[in-house]
Design an enzyme around this catalytic site. Sequence first.
Site, mmCIF file in Angstrom:
data_model
loop_
_atom_site.group_PDB
_atom_site.id
_atom_site.type_symbol
_atom_site.label_atom_id
_atom_site.label_comp_id
_atom_site.label_asym_id
_atom_site.label_seq_id
_atom_site.Cartn_x
_atom_site.Cartn_y
_atom_site.Cartn_z
ATOM 1 N N ASP A 54 -30.250 -15.736 22.325
ATOM 2 C CA ASP A 54 -29.907 -15.713 20.982
ATOM 3 C C ASP A 54 -28.131 -16.045 20.872
ATOM 4 O O ASP A 54 -27.694 -16.866 20.147
ATOM 5 C CB ASP A 54 -30.438 -14.779 20.064
ATOM 6 N N GLU A 126 -35.136 -19.149 23.329
ATOM 7 C CA GLU A 126 -33.941 -18.449 23.528
ATOM 8 C C GLU A 126 -33.956 -17.602 24.646
ATOM 9 O O GLU A 126 -33.044 -17.439 25.499
ATOM 10 C CB GLU A 126 -33.757 -17.672 22.340
#
Length: 230
Positions: A54, A126
């Site tokens: 992320d 992610e």
Amino acid sequence: MDYEAFDFGQLEERIGYHFQDPTLLRTALTHSSFANEYHVKEIHHYERLEFLGDAILEYITSETLYEKYPELSEGALTKRRASLVCEYTLSQITRDLGYGDFVFLSKGERMTGGSDRPSILCDLFESVLGAIYLDGGLEPARKYVEQHLLTDLEHKTLFTDAKTILQEYAQREGKKVSYDLLEQSGPDHQKDYHVQVCVDEEKLAEGHAHSIKGAQMEAAHKAIRELGLC
């Protein structure tokens, strides 16, 4: 699927990166439900890799947008970044790449549609990014994001404007937009919302997301594509 011996070669071909340490990719594709179901210490799930991915994703997309749009303000850049890294966009990418065929889920999670759930598919983008970064560094991580996300930027950044675009269309036509919550499911910390959008009485599209707002945005985006507005 055989957890220890599973061959991810096909997925590596699709994503354009071959791992030096395949255990990183295995971990990136292991949902917490699978790890909890088997109670084996050696089985790690993807949440830490997702956390890392992320942050890397935010950095790469921020840098790209900063360089590509020198005329945009900080607020406009933030809005564009949000549309790129949202659940809908990332889950569409991983769905097209077939991540759902490779993710390790508990039997219950798989039976309830976890392999196609937008929230899980978004997480996988992610977590795999985090795994690529640890395995090969920033450049292959950047290549992964550029190849699968940072293409057709103008179209992808329409997502956050979809509700406004649909509302403006309806006003021009003298019609009314409405969003109806069809269903909500899942535990409190991970709710899934199913929303339908209508223009007057015509049902146009449906959306699924972790929040009502996200589900509305997905439905609106599908609707403006259906109407040829983007």
